[in-house]
Design a protein around this motif. Structure first.
Motif, PDB file in Angstrom:
ATOM      1  N   PHE A 175       7.982  10.736   5.404  1.00 15.44           N
ATOM      2  CA  PHE A 175       7.133   9.767   4.696  1.00 15.44           C
ATOM      3  C   PHE A 175       7.542   9.638   3.236  1.00 15.44           C
ATOM      4  CE2 PHE A 175       3.297   8.956   2.066  1.00 15.44           C
ATOM      5  CZ  PHE A 175       3.200   7.608   2.360  1.00 15.44           C
ATOM      6  N   GLN A 176       7.837  10.786   2.631  1.00 14.01           N
ATOM      7  CA  GLN A 176       8.273  10.765   1.232  1.00 14.01           C
ATOM      8  C   GLN A 176       9.489   9.842   1.084  1.00 14.01           C
ATOM      9  OE1 GLN A 176       9.576  14.640  -0.295  1.00 14.01           O
ATOM     10  NE2 GLN A 176      11.151  13.501  -1.382  1.00 14.01           N
ATOM     11  N   GLN A 177      10.460   9.998   1.970  1.00 11.29           N
ATOM     12  CA  GLN A 177      11.682   9.183   1.881  1.00 11.29           C
ATOM     13  C   GLN A 177      11.403   7.714   2.196  1.00 11.29           C
ATOM     14  OE1 GLN A 177      14.178  11.535   4.510  1.00 11.29           O
ATOM     15  NE2 GLN A 177      15.349  12.243   2.741  1.00 11.29           N
ATOM     16  N   ASN A 178      10.544   7.489   3.191  1.00 10.51           N
ATOM     17  CA  ASN A 178      10.201   6.098   3.540  1.00 10.51           C
ATOM     18  C   ASN A 178       9.541   5.396   2.359  1.00 10.51           C
ATOM     19  OD1 ASN A 178      11.151   6.462   6.133  1.00 10.51           O
ATOM     20  ND2 ASN A 178       9.122   6.869   7.022  1.00 10.51           N
ATOM     21  N   LEU A 179       8.652   6.115   1.680  1.00 15.22           N
ATOM     22  CA  LEU A 179       7.924   5.492   0.572  1.00 15.22           C
ATOM     23  C   LEU A 179       8.841   5.296  -0.640  1.00 15.22           C
ATOM     24  CD1 LEU A 179       5.228   4.301  -0.308  1.00 15.22           C
ATOM     25  CD2 LEU A 179       4.512   6.570  -1.088  1.00 15.22           C
ATOM     26  N   GLU A 180       9.743   6.246  -0.881  1.00 14.45           N
ATOM     27  CA  GLU A 180      10.719   6.078  -1.979  1.00 14.45           C
ATOM     28  C   GLU A 180      11.527   4.802  -1.749  1.00 14.45           C
ATOM     29  OE1 GLU A 180      12.814   9.800  -1.771  1.00 14.45           O
ATOM     30  OE2 GLU A 180      11.350  10.838  -3.042  1.00 14.45           O
ATOM     31  N   LYS A 181      11.960   4.597  -0.507  1.00 12.55           N
ATOM     32  CA  LYS A 181      12.769   3.430  -0.189  1.00 12.55           C
ATOM     33  C   LYS A 181      11.946   2.153  -0.365  1.00 12.55           C
ATOM     34  CE  LYS A 181      15.532   4.113   3.324  1.00 12.55           C
ATOM     35  NZ  LYS A 181      15.651   4.192   4.810  1.00 12.55           N
ATOM     36  N   TYR A 182      10.707   2.171   0.149  1.00 14.96           N
ATOM     37  CA  TYR A 182       9.856   0.977   0.068  1.00 14.96           C
ATOM     38  C   TYR A 182       9.599   0.579  -1.387  1.00 14.96           C
ATOM     39  CZ  TYR A 182       5.784  -2.028   0.171  1.00 14.96           C
ATOM     40  OH  TYR A 182       4.925  -3.078  -0.049  1.00 14.96           O
ATOM     41  N   LEU A 183       9.307   1.574  -2.222  1.00 17.77           N
ATOM     42  CA  LEU A 183       8.936   1.271  -3.614  1.00 17.77           C
ATOM     43  C   LEU A 183      10.147   1.049  -4.504  1.00 17.77           C
ATOM     44  CD1 LEU A 183       6.178   3.997  -4.120  1.00 17.77           C
ATOM     45  CD2 LEU A 183       5.778   1.527  -3.983  1.00 17.77           C
ATOM     46  N   GLY A 184      11.306   1.556  -4.080  1.00 12.37           N
ATOM     47  CA  GLY A 184      12.460   1.519  -4.954  1.00 12.37           C
ATOM     48  C   GLY A 184      12.274   2.476  -6.120  1.00 12.37           C
ATOM     49  N   VAL A 185      11.727   3.661  -5.830  1.00 11.12           N
ATOM     50  CA  VAL A 185      11.512   4.662  -6.872  1.00 11.12           C
ATOM     51  C   VAL A 185      12.280   5.925  -6.480  1.00 11.12           C
ATOM     52  CG1 VAL A 185       9.417   5.750  -5.908  1.00 11.12           C
ATOM     53  CG2 VAL A 185       9.693   5.610  -8.389  1.00 11.12           C
ATOM     54  N   LYS A 186      12.740   6.697  -7.470  1.00 14.79           N
ATOM     55  CA  LYS A 186      13.593   7.851  -7.152  1.00 14.79           C
ATOM     56  C   LYS A 186      12.834   8.984  -6.476  1.00 14.79           C
ATOM     57  CE  LYS A 186      17.231   9.309  -9.842  1.00 14.79           C
ATOM     58  NZ  LYS A 186      17.866   9.615 -11.157  1.00 14.79           N
TER      59      LYS A 186
END
Ligand SMILES: *Cc1c(COP(=O)(O)O)cnc(C)c1O
Length: 372
Positions: free
Chosen positions: A37-48
């Motif tokens: 989930f952490q990685q999915n959300l990083e990708k969705y938001l475009g945040v590191k």
């Protein structure tokens, strides 16, 4: 106000099997679903960096701990928001400085921020209220000028886009130094219990925060800083992994409902529909909030209740008037907008399952009563 049941029916099979997978695996804490989930959300938001945690209030508190703010540091935030924002400032021994909001967007007033800055000011916490970003370009300019941190309280605007002055876009919660969000069930991206997350593009801050959420440990059983225990559990992460790919669709459905509400109220007197920043993707309508201009707001609440139409008043008391947050330095003349909004605002049902018939019934009931 929300229809979580209808939304669940649509994703029941996927969500059930994903939750059962967690139970089968017994990886309840920090399991692979949380990392996923952490990685999915990083990708969705475009945040590191996304650092999941237990709820949105913890997320705010941990963000402030990570920045190393000290007792007595002043933190400026909006007078018109949910109490969690100011609560964590006070809990950490920091000094909350509440300021007025804009009458149209309901978001923190940039001029009021400027007026409130003192040599002790260390941070600004804009809240992206009801689903639309505060004026982040101006806030970041002030922060640069005065060397302040900006912590975005993004509990209500996940998925919203902010358009910078130069036309480029960023997701809400990726503009300041750090941001917090909540996955409380009724938020735009809600899990089936409590959950939250912190976002940042700063590698060092992310590292600090990853330790803070885990008892201040960077090495097992070595506690370098005072931390907390704040975790997103794997079952909630499983729910969020199922719902995240649908977030844009959920937000579109909210916006469509908002457009229909707007249309219905277009010709109505005494009813002001929510202001939008301009671009079509700026508002994700965590709430659809009207202003009732003829003094009938309280009577309207009662009438809607009697008609079986849910509604809410967010928020009925300005934070500066709350017993817990009063401060002799506050001057009522500096809160004219909030003091007015608390008498005028009313939020109508807003969720992904609203149909035309419900909207027609709600809007005609509101119009007939307000102008009847
Ligand atoms: C919901 C909310 C929070 C707190 O989130 P929890 O997960 O309930 O702790 C903080 N700030 C705002 C503006 C919120 O709407």
């Amino acid at each position: 106000m929300v229809d979580l049941k209808g939304q669940y029916e649509e994703i029941k099979e996927t969500v059930n099997s994903s939750v059962l997978e967690v139970i089968d695996s017994t990886a309840f804490i920090n399991g692979p679903k949380v990392h996923e989930f952490q990685q999915n959300l990083e990708k969705y938001l475009g945040v590191k960096h996304v650092i999941p945690c237990a709820n949105g209030t913890d997320a705010l508190q941990i963000a402030m701990m990570g920045l190393g703010l000290n007792q007595g540091d002043e933190v400026i935030t909006a007078d018109f928001t949910f109490a969690a924002t100011v609560e964590v400032i006070a809990l950490l021994g920091l000094t909350p400085v509440l300021v007025d909001v804009e009458p149209d967007t309901f978001n923190i007033d940039v001029n009021a921020i400027k007026k409130a800055i003192t040599p002790n000011t260390k941070a600004i916490v804009p809240v992206h209220l009801f689903g639309q970003c505060a004026n982040m370009d101006a806030i970041m300019d002030i922060a640069r000028e005065h060397n302040l941190y900006v912590i975005e309280d993004n509990a209500q605007a996940i998925g919203a886009n902010y358009t910078h002055k130069d036309g480029s876009k960023a997701k809400a919660g990726t503009i300041g130094h750090v941001a917090s969000t909540s996955f409380f069930p009724s938020k735009n991206l809600g899990c089936y219990g409590d959950g939250g997350a912190i976002f940042t593009n700063d590698d060092d801050l992310a590292h600090t925060i990853r330790g803070i959420v885990n008892h201040g440990m960077y090495r097992r059983y070595y506690h370098d800083v005072v931390g907390v225990n704040s975790r997103l559990d794997s079952i909630q992460a499983a729910v969020l992994n199922t719902k995240l790919p649908k977030l844009d669709d959920y937000n579109t459905r909210r916006k469509e409902a908002a457009n229909k509400y707007d249309d219905a109220f277009k010709e109505a007197n005494n009813i002001i529909v929510p202001f939008r920043n301009g671009t079509d993707d700026s508002h994700v309508f965590h709430q659809y909030t009207l202003k009732i201009k003829n003094g009938k707001r309280d009577a309207l609440v009662e009438h809607l209740n009697s008609q079986g139409i849910p509604c809410g008043v967010y928020y009925p008391v300005p934070l500066h008037s709350q017993k817990a947050y009063q401060d002799s330095r506050y001057n009522e003349a500096d809160f004219t907008v909030t003091n007015q909004l608390i008498k005028e605002v009313i939020s109508l049902p807003m969720h992904t399952e609203l149909d035309d018939e419900q909207i027609a019934f709600i809007t005609s009931t509101v119009i007939n009563f307000v102008n009847g």
